[in-house]
Design a protein around this motif. Structure first.
Motif, PDB file in Angstrom:
ATOM      1  N   SER A  93      -9.605 -33.146 105.392  1.00 55.46           N
ATOM      2  CA  SER A  93      -8.866 -32.873 104.167  1.00 55.46           C
ATOM      3  C   SER A  93      -8.394 -34.187 103.542  1.00 55.46           C
ATOM      4  O   SER A  93      -7.991 -35.105 104.255  1.00 55.46           O
ATOM      5  N   ASP A  94      -8.443 -34.281 102.228  1.00 50.91           N
ATOM      6  CA  ASP A  94      -8.134 -35.528 101.535  1.00 50.91           C
ATOM      7  C   ASP A  94      -7.051 -35.265 100.481  1.00 50.91           C
ATOM      8  O   ASP A  94      -7.337 -34.721  99.411  1.00 50.91           O
ATOM      9  N   PRO A  95      -5.812 -35.659 100.771  1.00 53.34           N
ATOM     10  CA  PRO A  95      -4.705 -35.373  99.832  1.00 53.34           C
ATOM     11  C   PRO A  95      -4.935 -35.947  98.441  1.00 53.34           C
ATOM     12  O   PRO A  95      -4.430 -35.398  97.459  1.00 53.34           O
ATOM     13  N   GLU A  96      -5.705 -37.022  98.338  1.00 53.56           N
ATOM     14  CA  GLU A  96      -5.931 -37.618  97.017  1.00 53.56           C
ATOM     15  C   GLU A  96      -6.816 -36.751  96.136  1.00 53.56           C
ATOM     16  O   GLU A  96      -6.929 -36.985  94.933  1.00 53.56           O
ATOM     17  N   LEU A  97      -7.463 -35.766  96.731  1.00 57.39           N
ATOM     18  CA  LEU A  97      -8.309 -34.862  95.949  1.00 57.39           C
ATOM     19  C   LEU A  97      -7.593 -33.548  95.634  1.00 57.39           C
ATOM     20  O   LEU A  97      -8.211 -32.600  95.144  1.00 57.39           O
ATOM     21  N   ALA A  98      -6.290 -33.511  95.903  1.00 58.97           N
ATOM     22  CA  ALA A  98      -5.519 -32.284  95.650  1.00 58.97           C
ATOM     23  C   ALA A  98      -5.677 -31.853  94.196  1.00 58.97           C
ATOM     24  O   ALA A  98      -5.639 -32.682  93.288  1.00 58.97           O
ATOM     25  N   GLY A  99      -5.860 -30.564  94.012  1.00 62.27           N
ATOM     26  CA  GLY A  99      -6.015 -30.033  92.670  1.00 62.27           C
ATOM     27  C   GLY A  99      -7.459 -29.888  92.230  1.00 62.27           C
ATOM     28  O   GLY A  99      -7.745 -29.207  91.244  1.00 62.27           O
ATOM     29  N   LEU A 100      -8.368 -30.527  92.950  1.00 60.71           N
ATOM     30  CA  LEU A 100      -9.787 -30.385  92.628  1.00 60.71           C
ATOM     31  C   LEU A 100     -10.373 -29.197  93.384  1.00 60.71           C
ATOM     32  O   LEU A 100      -9.758 -28.663  94.313  1.00 60.71           O
ATOM     33  N   ARG A 101     -11.555 -28.799  93.007  1.00 60.53           N
ATOM     34  CA  ARG A 101     -12.223 -27.694  93.691  1.00 60.53           C
ATOM     35  C   ARG A 101     -12.563 -28.080  95.133  1.00 60.53           C
ATOM     36  O   ARG A 101     -12.481 -27.280  96.045  1.00 60.53           O
ATOM     37  N   THR A 146     -15.213 -41.711  97.230  1.00 60.70           N
ATOM     38  CA  THR A 146     -14.254 -40.627  97.471  1.00 60.70           C
ATOM     39  C   THR A 146     -13.178 -40.560  96.395  1.00 60.70           C
ATOM     40  O   THR A 146     -12.225 -39.798  96.525  1.00 60.70           O
ATOM     41  N   LEU A 147     -13.325 -41.362  95.348  1.00 59.54           N
ATOM     42  CA  LEU A 147     -12.336 -41.322  94.271  1.00 59.54           C
ATOM     43  C   LEU A 147     -12.321 -39.932  93.622  1.00 59.54           C
ATOM     44  O   LEU A 147     -13.367 -39.289  93.490  1.00 59.54           O
ATOM     45  N   PRO A 148     -11.150 -39.475  93.188  1.00 57.13           N
ATOM     46  CA  PRO A 148     -11.079 -38.144  92.575  1.00 57.13           C
ATOM     47  C   PRO A 148     -12.036 -37.965  91.392  1.00 57.13           C
ATOM     48  O   PRO A 148     -12.612 -36.887  91.235  1.00 57.13           O
ATOM     49  N   ILE A 149     -12.225 -39.004  90.600  1.00 58.73           N
ATOM     50  CA  ILE A 149     -13.130 -38.848  89.454  1.00 58.73           C
ATOM     51  C   ILE A 149     -14.557 -38.585  89.931  1.00 58.73           C
ATOM     52  O   ILE A 149     -15.282 -37.771  89.359  1.00 58.73           O
ATOM     53  N   ALA A 150     -14.959 -39.253  91.027  1.00 60.66           N
ATOM     54  CA  ALA A 150     -16.300 -39.019  91.569  1.00 60.66           C
ATOM     55  C   ALA A 150     -16.401 -37.607  92.136  1.00 60.66           C
ATOM     56  O   ALA A 150     -17.392 -36.903  91.923  1.00 60.66           O
ATOM     57  N   ALA A 151     -15.353 -37.192  92.848  1.00 63.49           N
ATOM     58  CA  ALA A 151     -15.368 -35.844  93.437  1.00 63.49           C
ATOM     59  C   ALA A 151     -15.437 -34.788  92.344  1.00 63.49           C
ATOM     60  O   ALA A 151     -16.187 -33.804  92.456  1.00 63.49           O
ATOM     61  N   GLY A 152     -14.666 -34.986  91.296  1.00 65.68           N
ATOM     62  CA  GLY A 152     -14.685 -34.019  90.206  1.00 65.68           C
ATOM     63  C   GLY A 152     -16.042 -33.950  89.523  1.00 65.68           C
ATOM     64  O   GLY A 152     -16.541 -32.860  89.228  1.00 65.68           O
ATOM     65  N   CYS A 153     -16.640 -35.102  89.315  1.00 63.94           N
ATOM     66  CA  CYS A 153     -17.930 -35.136  88.605  1.00 63.94           C
ATOM     67  C   CYS A 153     -19.073 -34.585  89.458  1.00 63.94           C
ATOM     68  O   CYS A 153     -19.889 -33.794  88.985  1.00 63.94           O
TER      69      CYS A 153
END
Lengths: 99, 406
Positions: B37-45, B192-199
């Protein structure tokens, strides 16, 4: 309230990773290996995180100045003296240079 | 131009499995995923990833340097330092003009994200002055050169998920052309940046198994549903074998083939029949003067997307009458995008030097449409003389490396 000198020293140690033991009021920028990019980062951080006004002409800051002299230059650039702080010091008469 | 063999004499690794090559290798042998689990990705799918948690840039590089480097650059510099130590090289002693750097890199930059946030929050004056020199993809190579006083060719290459492997192919060419005596080559990415995860999630490329991250990356498994984002860097020291022997340094393995092709088929999907990647495998095998039946092992691209794994399996089935044992490191490490090809190249070299294939994690039920001998559960030892490492990127860009044992 931290003084301008405190803010300069804190930013150099915490943001730009300089050794706290080497960062003293009488240390010159070039003794800290602060190049032009790191100087830009220092000024931007002071402006963005501490609301320090950094006018364009502050680009006169150079590596030969001590941290005290730099803090004095920045204080002189503020719209008015911060409460509880001394009146701005003339960096030239204080032994520094602005060129 | 020389046809002298290209030796791998140094390896540096920063991965989610460890901050160095030895730790990463031991973790690979366990055959279990490091996704969490990655807290920095909180809020993403998708809220999990494979982070290189044990890599402390301030400790590895010193805060006086690390503050101005983006994370992908920090990892590249740290891996490069490890690699030259492993190769017994001293930057003070070498001729800097004869040394080169090639790094696979992408646009995954935390520094650029900070600048965007300042802009969109109405504080453009807060854009950090170091944003461009921190975030530009070329700066991985630039900062490695600066750190180690390398004054020969320095460049980053970008072939998406094949970038790290393509960097080694370019390095091979620099050595064969006689342009350099030594090249540090590899790849680095902080994907693992949130922008990469979101995209990537919007492309439906990522596993959505949020309730069990450790089981999410499952290449070749019937229940796979996409890849897990990772991060990391690998830098390898390459030099002509004669050069390595002259300075009496141990050789880990030889880079005997490096071939790139392009599918020219679809922006993100491989050719379903795997013909583009199959052609790259055949070219690499031919460059090494070998035949397909001489290949003892395949380190697969193995992303765990439905399309990639089917296409790769078909490519292997096309090239090899009986495909050799396969492993898929992304099952353990996740997908470090531009770093992945170099990380897997390093692991392939370690596979040859240890004569041990690390297992693929999470392969419980082989996809019935995939006919491969995938090493799973436990490491497999055997006589391993040759190994292929596959890397395939968006844009249809394929690079295949072929290593032979020292």
């Amino acid at each position: 309230m931290p003084s301008m000198l405190d803010l300069v020293m804190e930013t150099l140690t915490q943001h730009i990773g300089r050794d706290p033991e080497a960062v003293t009021p009488s240390t010159r920028l070039d003794q800290l290996d602060v190049d032009s990019l790191a100087l830009l980062e220092l000024l931007c951080t002071l402006e963005d995180e501490h609301n320090v006004r950094v006018p364009d002409e502050i680009g006169d800051i150079h590596g030969g100045l001590t941290l005290t002299e730099i803090a004095d230059l920045l204080e002189r650039a503020q719209p008015e003296a911060l409460p509880g702080q001394q009146a701005p010091v003339d960096p030239v008469t204080a032994g520094g240079s602005v060129t | 131009m020389t046809t002298d063999a290209i030796a791998v004499t140094g390896i540096g690794l920063i991965t989610p499995a460890g901050p160095d090559a030895a730790t990463t290798w031991q973790r690979m042998l366990l055959g279990t995923s490091v996704a969490a689990s990655d807290p920095e990705l909180a809020g993403l799918r998708v809220t999990f990833s494979c982070r290189a948690r044990e890599f402390d840039a301030d400790a590895a590089l010193g805060r006086a340097l690390s503050w101005r480097l983006d994370r992908f650059v920090q990892m590249a510099v740290a891996a490069a330092r490890q690699a030259i130590t492993d190769a017994r090289l001293d930057p003070v002693a070498w001729d800097p003009a004869r040394v080169g750097v090639v790094v696979g890199a992408s646009a995954n930059s935390e520094g650029m994200g900070v600048a965007w946030n300042k802009l969109h929050s109405g504080r453009p004056q807060g854009i950090p002055p170091m944003t461009i020199p921190r975030a530009s993809p070329n700066m991985a190579a630039g900062e490695v050169s600066l750190d180690l006083n390398i004054q020969g060719p320095g460049m980053s290459v970008s072939t998406a998920c094949a970038s790290g492997a393509t960097a080694l192919a370019v390095a091979r060419d620099l050595l064969r052309a006689g342009t350099c005596d030594i090249v540090l080559a590899g790849g680095s990415d902080s994907a693992t940046l949130p922008i990469a995860a979101g995209c990537f999630d919007k492309l439906r490329a990522l596993s959505r198994r949020t309730s069990e991250p450790h089981a999410a990356s499952r290449p070749f498994d019937a229940d796979r549903d996409g890849f897990v984002l990772g991060e990391g860097a690998a830098m390898l020291v390459l030099e002509r074998a004669q050069h390595a022997r002259a300075r009496h340094t141990p050789i880990h393995a030889y880079l005997a083939g490096a071939a790139s092709t392009c599918d020219a088929y679809h922006p993100t999907a491989s050719r379903p029949d795997g013909s583009g990647s199959a052609r790259a495998i055949r070219l690499a095998v031919a460059q090494a003067g070998l035949a397909p039946e001489d290949i003892d092992h395949v380190n697969a691209h193995g992303t765990a997307t439905r399309l990639n794994d089917l296409s790769e399996a078909r490519a292997l089935g096309t090239v090899f009458r009986t495909p050799p044992p396969v492993t898929a490191p992304k099952s353990v490490l996740g997908h470090a995008i531009s770093g992945a090809g170099a990380i897997e190249a390093a692991l392939t070299v370690l596979t040859l030097s240890h004569q041990t294939i690390p297992p693929t994690a999470n392969l419980d039920r082989l996809d019935p449409d995939i006919d491969l001998d995938v090493v799973t559960k436990v490491p497999r030892q055997g006589r391993l003389r040759t190994a292929v490492s596959n890397s395939f990127g968006f844009g249809g860009q394929n690079t295949v490396l072929l290593f032979t044992a020292a």
